[in-house]
Scaffold this active site. Sequence first.
Site, mmCIF file in Angstrom:
data_model
loop_
_atom_site.group_PDB
_atom_site.id
_atom_site.type_symbol
_atom_site.label_atom_id
_atom_site.label_comp_id
_atom_site.label_asym_id
_atom_site.label_seq_id
_atom_site.Cartn_x
_atom_site.Cartn_y
_atom_site.Cartn_z
ATOM 1 C CB CYS A 2 3.859 -7.971 -3.994
ATOM 2 S SG CYS A 2 4.088 -6.316 -4.564
ATOM 3 N NE ARG A 27 0.605 -11.046 0.549
ATOM 4 C CZ ARG A 27 1.423 -11.262 1.574
ATOM 5 N NH1 ARG A 27 1.056 -12.079 2.526
ATOM 6 N NH2 ARG A 27 2.583 -10.670 1.650
ATOM 7 C CD1 TRP A 73 -1.639 -2.680 -3.519
ATOM 8 C CD2 TRP A 73 0.254 -1.682 -2.869
ATOM 9 N NE1 TRP A 73 -1.974 -1.510 -2.887
ATOM 10 C CE2 TRP A 73 -0.825 -0.869 -2.476
ATOM 11 C CE3 TRP A 73 1.545 -1.250 -2.566
ATOM 12 C CZ2 TRP A 73 -0.675 0.323 -1.805
ATOM 13 C CZ3 TRP A 73 1.707 -0.044 -1.894
ATOM 14 C CH2 TRP A 73 0.602 0.724 -1.521
ATOM 15 C CG ASN A 99 6.153 -9.286 -1.105
ATOM 16 O OD1 ASN A 99 6.005 -8.065 -1.104
ATOM 17 N ND2 ASN A 99 5.764 -10.049 -0.106
ATOM 18 N N GLY A 100 8.398 -6.911 -2.219
ATOM 19 C CA GLY A 100 9.259 -6.062 -1.382
ATOM 20 C C GLY A 100 9.697 -4.838 -2.159
ATOM 21 C CD GLU A 477 -11.493 0.439 12.848
ATOM 22 O OE1 GLU A 477 -10.495 1.155 12.721
ATOM 23 O OE2 GLU A 477 -11.691 -0.589 12.170
ATOM 24 C CD GLU A 484 -10.449 0.039 5.567
ATOM 25 O OE1 GLU A 484 -9.340 -0.243 5.129
ATOM 26 O OE2 GLU A 484 -10.836 -0.275 6.698
ATOM 27 C CE LYS A 595 -6.660 -8.378 6.515
ATOM 28 N NZ LYS A 595 -7.613 -7.494 7.200
HETATM 29 C C1 F6R Z 1 -8.014 -1.057 7.957
HETATM 30 C C2 F6R Z 1 -6.856 -1.901 8.052
HETATM 31 C C3 F6R Z 1 -5.521 -1.249 8.168
HETATM 32 C C4 F6R Z 1 -4.591 -2.079 9.069
HETATM 33 C C5 F6R Z 1 -3.180 -1.489 9.041
HETATM 34 C C6 F6R Z 1 -2.250 -2.236 9.965
HETATM 35 O O1 F6R Z 1 -9.191 -1.788 7.877
HETATM 36 O O2 F6R Z 1 -6.944 -3.093 8.024
HETATM 37 O O3 F6R Z 1 -5.622 0.054 8.617
HETATM 38 O O4 F6R Z 1 -5.097 -2.067 10.358
HETATM 39 O O5 F6R Z 1 -2.676 -1.555 7.734
HETATM 40 O O6 F6R Z 1 -2.202 -3.583 9.653
HETATM 41 P P1 F6R Z 1 -1.763 -4.655 10.703
HETATM 42 O O7 F6R Z 1 -2.768 -4.674 11.793
HETATM 43 O O8 F6R Z 1 -1.701 -5.934 9.942
HETATM 44 O O9 F6R Z 1 -0.420 -4.223 11.213
#
Ligand code: F6R
Length: 600
Positions: A2, A27, A73, A99-100, A477, A484, A595
Amino acid sequence: MCGIVGYIGNNDSKEILLKGLEKLEYRGYDSAGIAVMNENVVHVFKEKGRIADLRSIVDETVSANIGIGHTRWATHGAPSKSNAHPHQSASGRFTIVHNGVIENYDILKREYLMDVPLKSDTDTEIIVQLIELFVNDGLNTEEAFRKTLTLLEGSYALALLDKQNNETIYVAKNKSPLLVGLGDGFNVVASDAMAMLQVTNRFVELMDKEMVIVTKNKVTIQKLNGDVVTRDPFIAELDASDIEKGTYPYYMLKEIDEQPLVIRKIIQNYQDKQGSLTIDQNIIDAMNDADRIYIIAAGTSYHAGLIGKQYIEKLAKIPVEVHIASEFGYNMPMLSDKPLFIFISQSGETADSRAVLVEIKKMGYKALTITNVPGSTLSREADYTLLLYAGPEIAVASTKAYTAQIAVLAILAEVTAKSRGIKIDFDLVHELGIVANAMEILCDEKDEFEEIAREYLATTRNCFFIGRGIDFYVGLEGALKLKEISYIQAEGFAGGELKHGTIALIENGTPVIALATQGKVNLSIRGNVKEVVARGANPCIISMKGLETEEDRFVVPEVHELLTPLISVIPLQFIAYYAALHRGCDVDKPRNLAKSVTVE
Ligand code: F6R
């Protein structure tokens, strides 16, 4: 996840809010809404789906210079119009976006709101109903807002409108990111500076458990006990063009293509005047003081951590453990005497990682955050930060941040090693330069990767990635990227492991993407490919120059053996991209994903 925005000023707020929400789309969200207020009338527009759907129902004739907006979200309650924010109190006087996650919402509901008919399944509605309840009990809005905040457990970035006051947005933050943007004759709030770069680049950071009274000419930050806090604004060093797609159809494609540039930027930013790699001495001291390093991360960042472990152990000779953040919190391993924690996070906001950071800080341990976002929560709360310099990453699927994390980890390992008098028999700056050039060559091979995606993944329901050693981690990866965004079921395995069970899933035509960039295990991984081919698999071997054979589908340029993940992941990123594109998926905004994962 969110995101929230708010605007108060002289202009019409609708378009500013909608544009802001569009910038927060990356996001991840499943519904969106705005509330705008004029002459003490609040107009709420909300819709399930995309901002474009929301736009189509916003009444263009309404003009209002105060408003709040939200992308949701779903956590509590399905994605639906009724659960979408903004939410309103029973009388309609108060309107809120959040948000939260409010962890004690059910307790609060049972304690205070049994007589109030609720209109949604959300935790958020509890907040706005509580505020109204306390106002009905005789408090003014500010007091009621403050009292409600003191009752909330969990995370929140909140913006509240009071129909009886056209001049104020009430704002608060705990754990969820939130900034106040300053303008001339207007002020804004946003979960992310990007949302409001359209109107200002001057922002004030908020700390947890702060509330803010925002009017068009004034921003007053207070602690929950009413003490006023003064804090200087900062200039967001973001270029509005960094967050545009330009001529690219998707951010993901743009971000894959940006990787050579990012590697060069990293070299620049971590070089001293003499051209040697350098890192803040405090960080190097912390590395050297540690008897063991614990890398904590999630998803793609966790995969980068697995490679970072190889670098730190092989170059700097410090033992490293890599942990999934969401597991570490409740299943903490036995810690060494002098641990150092490294948090790897593109966003710097991942709640799972933050929960661990909070815990280990309580235990008195030092932490370093490696992140793309200066000023992010994980950066602020750790003792030290190393930045990725990757520029904003907007596609949900992480690409350039992953390679940036690996490059920064390599630099950290090298500088630490040298500080310990360990001789490194290669020049990392030179080798990273070779990597950047090799990345460029790969970015020019898009047609070939599109062809591979078509050939192997057009109709398949699953796909396996295998590799040994460092290639295994890249395979993890590659599998994550593919699943995804294309929704093809994909898994990465250590080459030797398939035969211990998963090989049962190999059928005629099952694609198996094998990475062969490591001289030491080149023959063994090829042996593993033979095993799956004997069971009908359709193998796609991606090898490195110097190790290639005739059976290989693609050969990446040669780079230093330790740095191959920076190169071998690029075909996998492209293959995932094209597989998703061919299947008609929304590449940048895959279903169910966010995101910035700000809930645990
Ligand atoms: C996959 C992806 C997620 C993030 C994970 C951690 O493409 O982006 O798996 O890597 O949610 O996010 P961060 O790096 O922002 O802590």
